[in-house]
Design an enzyme around this catalytic site. Structure first.
Site, mmCIF file in Angstrom:
data_model
loop_
_atom_site.group_PDB
_atom_site.id
_atom_site.type_symbol
_atom_site.label_atom_id
_atom_site.label_comp_id
_atom_site.label_asym_id
_atom_site.label_seq_id
_atom_site.Cartn_x
_atom_site.Cartn_y
_atom_site.Cartn_z
ATOM 1 C CG HIS A 269 38.080 26.467 3.578
ATOM 2 N ND1 HIS A 269 37.826 25.904 4.808
ATOM 3 C CD2 HIS A 269 38.853 25.566 2.913
ATOM 4 C CE1 HIS A 269 38.412 24.712 4.860
ATOM 5 N NE2 HIS A 269 39.032 24.488 3.733
ATOM 6 C CG ASP A 320 39.394 20.969 5.210
ATOM 7 O OD1 ASP A 320 39.819 20.299 4.262
ATOM 8 O OD2 ASP A 320 39.749 22.148 5.411
HETATM 9 ZN ZN LIG Z 1 39.816 21.202 1.847
#
Ligand SMILES: [Zn+2]
Length: 453
Positions: A269, A320
């Protein structure tokens, strides 16, 4: 391990027709092209390198769809996280294994050959360690062994509840370790990992700047001179502000200025970066771990793709939260998030060229780098991480070879995948994982037990 015959294959040097690949001990030992198939060859239509899925929290698959109801007030990443903690607190080791096996089957069927499991649930509910400190790592290994996915295990150091060494909250106690306890866990997991096939790897994952301290992070990195290092870096604006208030620099800026970030690192991220951070990160050689479906689901924001691609930065794709497992959709959404923000088309390719091919091949290369797998392209000596797709399916049959990856990324679904090999293990055949029914039955039983009142 046998021979694969493909009508066409995207080799490291480009497209080739009538390709025969000889596999041995998980690797590609020779590549011939221009010849026809032989009697015992496994025949496929179009062969591509199979990317790795560089970021997964397997257990979160079982809560997909449970957090999409609007609560009074404004929902955010942080309210989602509270629900995730509550869900996670009920999970038993058996359930964690069953969920991981199910999600790994889905990943393989989507065309991923491997996964980076960012593993942070270590302890029993309440935070008491299991008798075997690596019990839950071993549950992940069992799921990998059952499904044949290539595993890069990333045990997490999670010491604090927020920026500035805040104490862990009740919901975080199952993750909590100091550096010394983490080392014991890492050693136990490393020993157990030897029972997996030889392509399995282990690295370290300091969870984030907010869950560690600068001193402990430096100590951890200094102790681990090899293997991948993954960290959540700048997912949320609030996280960026909190780190800036605490450390006097934005997260990516601070990390690059204070630790030896290089091509062993994967920054998950890398969403909120200034242009300078973006260029410096690209120059570091680290991989940006992008998780477009989850980042959209959690309202994280859009990655600075144009500057990063122009600077030659490496990136890969992760699923994720596993709210939806789709390789094609991850790549599609990565590009579409850029188009929606910029009011533009064909954003993610430096200079000029095919967006689909740039996205796909970058993700294959970046995923392999982040997971420490000698894969990411089809070449002699590489691991046989391979995916076959059907170029004659409705979504693809009108396209020339040069447009095929654009078709795969923008027009197709993962249903065009026919076969997947992970380090030569032929786990998906005819579009289905060879153990999918049994794995699903175990998953359904585990989930019923978990959700029973
Ligand atoms: Zn993560």
């Amino acid at each position: 391990m046998g021979v694969i015959y493909a009508k066409q294959a995207l080799l490291a040097e480009g497209w080739a027709a009538n390709v025969r690949l000889d596999l041995r001990d998980g690797r590609i030992v020779s590549i011939d092209h221009g010849t026809g198939p032989e009697a015992n060859d496994t025949r496929v239509d179009t062969l591509l390198p199979a990317p790795g899925n560089l970021h997964s929290h397997a257990f979160q698959r079982a809560m997909a769809g449970m957090t999409e109801v609007r609560q009074a007030g404004r929902d955010s990443f942080w309210s989602w996280r509270e629900l995730m903690y509550r869900f996670m607190d009920r999970l038993t080791p058996e359930q964690i294994e069953a969920i991981a096996a199910q999600v790994y089957v889905e990943m393989l069927e989507a065309g991923y050959a491997s996964v980076g499991e960012f593993h942070y649930v270590h302890h029993q509910p309440g935070g008491v360690p299991h008798d075997n400190i690596a019990e839950l790592s071993e549950r992940i290994f069992a799921a990998a062994a059952r499904t044949g996915i290539g595993l890069t295990h990333l045990p997490v150091l999670y010491s604090y509840g927020g920026a500035g060494q805040v104490e862990l909250s009740a919901g975080q106690r199952r993750f909590g370790t100091g550096v010394d306890e983490f080392e014991r866990l890492f050693d136990a997991a490393s020993a157990a990992l030897r029972h997996l096939p030889g392509d399995a790897r282990i690295g370290i994952a300091p969870h984030s700047l907010r869950a560690t301290s600068p001193a402990e992070l430096s100590r951890l990195v200094a102790r681990h001179g090899q293997g991948p290092i993954h960290i959540h870096i700048a997912e949320q604006p609030r996280e960026v502000r909190e780190v800036e208030d605490w450390l006097g620099a934005r997260p990516v800026e601070w990390l690059l200025g204070n630790l030896p970030v290089d091509d062993r690192w994967c920054l998950i991220h890398a969403t909120h970066m200034t242009v300078t951070e973006t260029r410096d990160m690209a120059a570091s050689g680290a991989v940006a771990g992008l998780c477009p479906i989850t980042e959209a689901n959690l309202g994280d924001g859009a990655f600075n793709g144009p500057d990063y691609a122009e600077a030659g930065g490496s990136f890969g794709i992760g699923s994720d939260s596993n709210v939806n497992i789709s390789l094609t959709e991850e790549l599609r959404l990565l590009e579409y998030s850029q188009r929606l923000r910029d009011g533009s088309r064909n954003v993610l390719v430096p200079g000029a060229g095919s967006v689909g091919r740039f996205l796909y091949m970058s993700a294959a290369r970046g995923g392999a780098q982040a997971l420490a797998r000698e894969a990411g392209s089809i070449a002699t000596g590489k691991l046989a991480d391979l995916v076959a797709i059907d170029s004659q399916s409705a979504a693809l049959c009108a396209l020339s070879r040069d447009s095929l990856l654009d078709g795969l990324v923008f027009a197709a679904t993962d249903r065009v995948v026919t076969d997947v090999w992970s380090a030569g293990r032929h786990m998906v055949r005819g579009g289905h994982h060879i153990a999918r029914d049994a794995v699903f039955a175990a998953y359904r039983t585990a989930i019923k037990r978990l959700l029973a009142p």
